[in-house]
Write a protein that holds these residues in place. Sequence first.
Motif, mmCIF file in Angstrom:
data_model
loop_
_atom_site.group_PDB
_atom_site.id
_atom_site.type_symbol
_atom_site.label_atom_id
_atom_site.label_comp_id
_atom_site.label_asym_id
_atom_site.label_seq_id
_atom_site.Cartn_x
_atom_site.Cartn_y
_atom_site.Cartn_z
ATOM 1 N N VAL A 160 -21.463 56.891 22.590
ATOM 2 C CA VAL A 160 -20.485 56.170 23.410
ATOM 3 C C VAL A 160 -21.131 55.665 24.700
ATOM 4 O O VAL A 160 -20.897 54.531 25.121
ATOM 5 N N THR A 161 -21.956 56.512 25.323
ATOM 6 C CA THR A 161 -22.586 56.106 26.571
ATOM 7 C C THR A 161 -23.445 54.864 26.347
ATOM 8 O O THR A 161 -23.437 53.936 27.154
ATOM 9 N N LEU A 162 -24.174 54.857 25.252
ATOM 10 C CA LEU A 162 -25.025 53.709 24.968
ATOM 11 C C LEU A 162 -24.209 52.451 24.718
ATOM 12 O O LEU A 162 -24.538 51.376 25.222
ATOM 13 N N ILE A 163 -23.127 52.601 23.935
ATOM 14 C CA ILE A 163 -22.254 51.454 23.668
ATOM 15 C C ILE A 163 -21.697 50.914 24.983
ATOM 16 O O ILE A 163 -21.704 49.717 25.251
ATOM 17 N N THR A 164 -21.228 51.852 25.847
ATOM 18 C CA THR A 164 -20.666 51.441 27.126
ATOM 19 C C THR A 164 -21.697 50.704 27.955
ATOM 20 O O THR A 164 -21.434 49.621 28.481
ATOM 21 N N ALA A 165 -22.871 51.325 28.075
ATOM 22 C CA ALA A 165 -23.911 50.728 28.902
ATOM 23 C C ALA A 165 -24.287 49.353 28.360
ATOM 24 O O ALA A 165 -24.440 48.388 29.120
ATOM 25 N N THR A 166 -24.394 49.257 27.025
ATOM 26 C CA THR A 166 -24.726 47.963 26.429
ATOM 27 C C THR A 166 -23.651 46.944 26.770
ATOM 28 O O THR A 166 -23.953 45.803 27.120
ATOM 29 N N ALA A 167 -22.387 47.377 26.690
ATOM 30 C CA ALA A 167 -21.283 46.468 26.997
ATOM 31 C C ALA A 167 -21.364 45.987 28.440
ATOM 32 O O ALA A 167 -21.205 44.795 28.720
ATOM 33 N N VAL A 168 -21.637 46.918 29.377
ATOM 34 C CA VAL A 168 -21.749 46.543 30.790
ATOM 35 C C VAL A 168 -22.834 45.493 30.953
ATOM 36 O O VAL A 168 -22.643 44.447 31.574
ATOM 37 N N VAL A 169 -23.987 45.785 30.339
ATOM 38 C CA VAL A 169 -25.132 44.919 30.521
ATOM 39 C C VAL A 169 -24.899 43.549 29.893
ATOM 40 O O VAL A 169 -25.190 42.516 30.492
ATOM 41 N N ILE A 170 -24.318 43.530 28.684
ATOM 42 C CA ILE A 170 -24.061 42.249 28.017
ATOM 43 C C ILE A 170 -23.032 41.434 28.801
ATOM 44 O O ILE A 170 -23.209 40.239 29.027
ATOM 45 N N ALA A 171 -21.973 42.126 29.260
ATOM 46 C CA ALA A 171 -20.947 41.426 30.033
ATOM 47 C C ALA A 171 -21.566 40.802 31.280
ATOM 48 O O ALA A 171 -21.276 39.654 31.631
ATOM 49 N N ASN A 172 -22.467 41.553 31.941
ATOM 50 C CA ASN A 172 -23.120 41.022 33.129
ATOM 51 C C ASN A 172 -23.985 39.811 32.805
ATOM 52 O O ASN A 172 -24.037 38.847 33.562
ATOM 53 N N LEU A 173 -24.654 39.884 31.656
ATOM 54 C CA LEU A 173 -25.521 38.784 31.246
ATOM 55 C C LEU A 173 -24.697 37.520 31.011
ATOM 56 O O LEU A 173 -25.034 36.438 31.497
ATOM 57 N N ILE A 174 -23.575 37.679 30.286
ATOM 58 C CA ILE A 174 -22.709 36.531 30.013
ATOM 59 C C ILE A 174 -22.222 35.923 31.323
ATOM 60 O O ILE A 174 -22.239 34.707 31.520
ATOM 61 N N VAL A 175 -21.833 36.815 32.259
ATOM 62 C CA VAL A 175 -21.338 36.342 33.544
ATOM 63 C C VAL A 175 -22.413 35.548 34.276
ATOM 64 O O VAL A 175 -22.159 34.469 34.815
ATOM 65 N N ASP A 176 -23.646 36.058 34.260
ATOM 66 C CA ASP A 176 -24.732 35.365 34.944
ATOM 67 C C ASP A 176 -24.972 33.984 34.349
ATOM 68 O O ASP A 176 -25.266 33.024 35.058
ATOM 69 N N LEU A 177 -24.850 33.901 33.016
ATOM 70 C CA LEU A 177 -25.046 32.606 32.382
ATOM 71 C C LEU A 177 -23.902 31.657 32.740
ATOM 72 O O LEU A 177 -24.101 30.461 32.911
ATOM 73 N N LEU A 178 -22.691 32.226 32.885
ATOM 74 C CA LEU A 178 -21.528 31.400 33.223
ATOM 75 C C LEU A 178 -21.614 30.839 34.639
ATOM 76 O O LEU A 178 -21.101 29.766 34.911
ATOM 77 N N TYR A 179 -22.275 31.597 35.540
ATOM 78 C CA TYR A 179 -22.415 31.120 36.921
ATOM 79 C C TYR A 179 -22.911 29.688 36.954
ATOM 80 O O TYR A 179 -22.398 28.836 37.656
#
Lengths: 332, 332
Positions: A303-322
């Motif tokens: 679960v921790t890995l899934i969560t961390a991956t989700a945080v990181v992917i969400a951040n990546l998408i956001v950065d690309l959206l900027y």
Amino acid sequence: MLTYLIRRLFAVAVMLVVIILAVFCIFFLIPKWTGIDPATMFVGKQADKESVEAVREKLQLDDPVLVQLFEFFKGLLVGRDYTSGGDTTHCSAPCFGYSFRTEQEIWPVLTDRLPVTLSLALGAAVIWLLIGLTVGVLSALKRGSLWDRLAMTGALAGVSLPVYFTGLISLAVFAYQLDLVSNSFTPFGDDPVKWFSGMILPWITLAFLFGAMYARLTRATMLEVMGEDYIRTARAKGLKEPVVIGKHAMRSTMTPVLTLLGIDIGALMGGAILTETTFSIPGLGQAVLKAITDRDLPLILGVTLITATAVVIANLIVDLLYGVIDPRVRLG
Amino acid sequence: MTAPLHEETAAETAVVEPALNKAEKAIEGRSLGRIAWERLKRDKVALIGGTIVLLLVLVAIFAPVIAALTGQSPNERHEDLIDPLFSTPKGALGGMSADHLLGVEPVSGRDILTRIVYGARVSILVGFLSAFVAVIFGTILGTLAGYFGGWLDALISRVMDMLLAFPQLLFIISLISVMPNDLFGLTGTGVRLLVMILVIGFFGWPYIGRIVRGQVLSLREREYIEAARSLGAGRGYIIGKELLPNLVAPITVYMTLMIPTNILTEAALSFLGVGVKPPTASWGSMLSDAVSFYESDPMYMIIPGVAIFITVLAFNLFGDGVRDALDPKGTR
């Protein structure tokens, strides 16, 4: 752009490795320092010597931590084999191992629960973005008015209320007293209408908290942006106010809001523990809370890995959206 | 967990402009603290918040006195006041009476008022001390990163980024769950309190650290620092006497706004069953007990919920007021 992506993905990998290391430290090194035997920890305090030894052998707890760590990474990337009493079971990649408690494979548990948590987080996010942005922008445009004061008082109250309290209140009022919505979770596949009825309260409860945060943030950012030179320029060249606000001011206002959205949605993947506990929603948060109290290391790692991956992917998408939303941002 | 993030823009504007201070000093001879206090005095909402905070601290300190005044003790059971059929308190509103002003708990019949009063001790203690831990670590590491720069800055900044993206609640729960029952001569609830303070503080320091680093980074290039350096001042002197006094304002603002977040985290941990151990009273664990009674005894859920709400709101109001008062750009 490509180098940017590669650099980001590399950072993502480093982050995930650090998280795995941290989880291993918590469940192997700290017990060692404080003098607790991990094997007894996993079996429970009342267990007899034999079952402790059995667990120790089955989980290969006698292997050095580094070997266990290596086996875990190997399982994730190429799969691994488990041998117990002559039988060999193959666990194909991505292999998170088997639960210490239920002896189930971890990966199916994760893929079962992820959609539940995801639907909770995304549904709530839609509502809180609508509320937060609308209230925030209106408050900023009518700064100091009665509306602004009321909205900001409400928002401050909103961020001061814990989710499990608003959740319980809404359950007591809307599910129990008025009987408007369902108070329990129904899987979407069983009955979509019942699913929706059961998800409304959790969505609104979560959205109430986050909507309040976003309203505060949107208002503060909007006020700052409205003082910028390019807004004056836009007005000076004769643009109508709705265009100035909607097209010019909103774009910059969205940047910090998006940053926060990335962090929050990612964090909710594992951080919806409170909401899921209050409403008995069988998502990742509930699974991990049980895993932690059971000291079920493989499940916690999963679960921790899934969560961390989700945080990181969400951040990546956001950065690309900027780059798309804010013309001042260029990725490089 | 993400709450402090939203204050970022605001706290950054709370930078103490040394030049501005000196100018004001030359004209009116008022210190920054004096100016801030005079602004704060005019902010009625913040004063109300501050008064409530002060009262809460007093309640927490004098909990035994208050309990003695009401003639109740937090762990004394009154099973005669419980309806044996439903396990809920006899009488209306959760058994409120002259003896038990806020009623009694379902099942055990313990006095709610004294439990709330003792619960304030846990909230205030964890809230303040964990913020203190965060401030100490954040200030030291933030100053080191900002002042010395180079690889030290790169290292500390990376660690901060990583901690901010960590699934914090998961790690806090995991860490607490592997702690032994006896540690450093403490047992049971004592260990839990210590671990909560340290762990919440540990995950809070990057918020302070980032602000401090940014401040130091801009302050160290100022003329007055250069002047001190050319007069032969050592690093220790510059950091201690020239930089730190200018960091007091943003750190104060951040610390005040961090306390309510920490109080919410403590309540959440106790709600999830990894906070203080029973029978120690905590608002979070009271709410967690109330989950099973939200239909039959709603008062039991409302009282601790309102206690958390008032406390957190009061801290937020006071924190906002302090921030506005210390903001040199403020017009009030």
